[in-house]
Write a protein that holds these residues in place. Structure first.
Motif, mmCIF file in Angstrom:
data_model
loop_
_atom_site.group_PDB
_atom_site.id
_atom_site.type_symbol
_atom_site.label_atom_id
_atom_site.label_comp_id
_atom_site.label_asym_id
_atom_site.label_seq_id
_atom_site.Cartn_x
_atom_site.Cartn_y
_atom_site.Cartn_z
ATOM 1 N N ASP A 286 3.354 13.803 0.924
ATOM 2 C CA ASP A 286 2.340 12.523 0.612
ATOM 3 C C ASP A 286 0.996 12.714 -0.184
ATOM 4 O O ASP A 286 0.036 11.994 -0.129
ATOM 5 C CB ASP A 286 2.029 12.009 1.953
ATOM 6 C CG ASP A 286 1.042 13.213 2.814
ATOM 7 O OD1 ASP A 286 1.034 14.392 2.203
ATOM 8 O OD2 ASP A 286 0.790 13.203 4.028
ATOM 9 N N ARG A 287 1.218 13.758 -1.281
ATOM 10 C CA ARG A 287 -0.130 14.065 -2.103
ATOM 11 C C ARG A 287 0.460 14.044 -3.319
ATOM 12 O O ARG A 287 0.570 12.863 -3.961
ATOM 13 C CB ARG A 287 -0.504 15.477 -1.564
ATOM 14 C CG ARG A 287 -0.969 15.616 0.052
ATOM 15 C CD ARG A 287 -1.630 16.923 0.062
ATOM 16 N NE ARG A 287 -2.869 17.425 -0.620
ATOM 17 C CZ ARG A 287 -3.983 17.005 -0.325
ATOM 18 N NH1 ARG A 287 -4.131 16.137 0.917
ATOM 19 N NH2 ARG A 287 -4.865 17.347 -0.977
ATOM 20 N N ASP B 277 4.918 1.804 -0.249
ATOM 21 C CA ASP B 277 6.463 1.844 0.118
ATOM 22 C C ASP B 277 6.741 0.478 0.544
ATOM 23 O O ASP B 277 8.023 0.031 0.354
ATOM 24 C CB ASP B 277 6.426 2.729 1.400
ATOM 25 C CG ASP B 277 6.258 4.261 0.910
ATOM 26 O OD1 ASP B 277 6.559 4.630 -0.236
ATOM 27 O OD2 ASP B 277 6.159 5.143 1.926
ATOM 28 N N ILE C 246 -0.183 4.727 0.925
ATOM 29 C CA ILE C 246 1.086 4.782 0.779
ATOM 30 C C ILE C 246 2.051 3.910 1.495
ATOM 31 O O ILE C 246 3.145 3.272 1.011
ATOM 32 C CB ILE C 246 1.461 6.446 1.386
ATOM 33 C CG1 ILE C 246 0.964 7.452 0.198
ATOM 34 C CG2 ILE C 246 3.082 6.655 1.269
ATOM 35 C CD1 ILE C 246 1.217 8.990 0.544
ATOM 36 N N GLU C 247 1.645 3.422 2.817
ATOM 37 C CA GLU C 247 2.364 2.640 3.445
ATOM 38 C C GLU C 247 2.342 1.356 2.719
ATOM 39 O O GLU C 247 3.668 0.570 2.798
ATOM 40 C CB GLU C 247 1.576 2.382 4.830
ATOM 41 C CG GLU C 247 1.745 3.644 5.719
ATOM 42 C CD GLU C 247 0.635 4.769 5.463
ATOM 43 O OE1 GLU C 247 1.078 6.081 5.907
ATOM 44 O OE2 GLU C 247 -0.449 4.559 4.905
ATOM 45 N N GLN D 162 2.817 8.504 -5.574
ATOM 46 C CA GLN D 162 2.207 8.077 -4.166
ATOM 47 C C GLN D 162 0.660 9.144 -4.360
ATOM 48 O O GLN D 162 -0.270 8.730 -3.699
ATOM 49 C CB GLN D 162 2.726 8.869 -3.137
ATOM 50 C CG GLN D 162 2.798 10.496 -3.186
ATOM 51 C CD GLN D 162 4.129 10.945 -3.802
ATOM 52 O OE1 GLN D 162 4.406 10.233 -4.676
ATOM 53 N NE2 GLN D 162 4.470 12.021 -3.413
#
Length: 250
Positions: free
Chosen positions: A58-59, A190, A186-187, A105
């Motif tokens: 997530d980075r 996505d 990110i949510e 992301q």
């Protein structure tokens, strides 16, 4: 996650291709080769209508070339083979008959910017700053610059190539055409990527294939061009400047 990988998951005619490396998703030759082949396979799979390209974690989306591998290069031929890995991924993406959606992301550097630029539609979070750092180590973004120039224009590409020490924010990249949309999290990214991919699956696959040919018109010489660029990088990685710089990363 501690082991590097490339994996593919196919659901509802959408192939999600994910790559990962524990060192900020940097790309050694083995991962580059797997990534290129996985893209080719998805493009040839009649079950697949759309491809999503993403990285694990997530980075950082991609830290570019593997410095550990760069340090071990001792001859021009080996250097050309390594940088040809990026060329092969870019060529696999441009020749793929399916639309490729990029899911970015986080920060992306060097070759990672070239991969993002080679997607057909790229979506990112506000954390997805970009940097072309190659001149800092005495090389240059030779292999990836055709893809970046095609997407962002010569002016933007040359700006980030010359200003090799600084990140440029995601909104700047969006304004220059690299990203189509930038999301707060990110949510949100996505959810948007999934909805967009599902919508693309309602289109005529033949029409998308023909459109992709039009999008990439004028790149038929890239197999040769990117190989020539890989040879330049392979030669420069042996320079005293680059060798001295890379020693600092051991």
């Amino acid at each position: 996650m501690t082991e590097a990988y490339v994996k593919q998951d196919i659901q509802n005619n959408i192939a999600t291709i994910e790559f990962f490396h524990p060192e900020q998703n940097s790309l050694p030759g083995t991962i580059l080769a797997q990534l290129a082949q996985t893209i080719i396979d998805a493009g040839n799979n009649p079950e697949v209508k759309v491809i999503i390209l993403k990285s694990g974690g997530d980075r950082t989306f991609c830290a570019g070339a593997s410095f550990k591998e760069l340090i071990t290069i001792n001859d021009a031929a080996t250097g050309k083979v390594f940088f040809s890995g990026f060329a092969n991924v870019i060529n696999a993406m441009r020749q793929c008959p399916k639309f490729i959606i990029g899911r970015i992301q986080g920060k992306t550097v060097g070759g990672g910017v070239g991969i993002a630029a080679s997607t057909d539609y790229c979506m990112a979070t506000k954390f997805a700053a970009i940097k072309l750092s190659e001149l800092n180590v005495g090389i240059g973004p030779f292999v990836v610059s055709p893809a970046i120039e095609r997407k962002m224009g010569v002016s933007a590409m040359s700006q980030i190539a010359i200003d090799a020490n600084n990140f440029y924010e995601a909104e700047w990249a969006r304004s220059k055409g690299l990203f189509a949309n930038v999301y707060e999290s990110i949510e949100e990214l996505d959810a948007a990527v999934e909805a967009f991919a599902q919508h693309l699956c309602t289109y005529n696959p033949e029409a998308m294939t023909e459109m992709k040919k039009i999008f990439w018109k004028g790149t038929d010489d890239w197999n040769e061009l990117l190989a020539e660029r890989a040879a330049i990088s392979g030669r420069l990685v042996l320079s005293d400047f680059t060798k001295t710089t890379l020693e600092k990363f051991k």
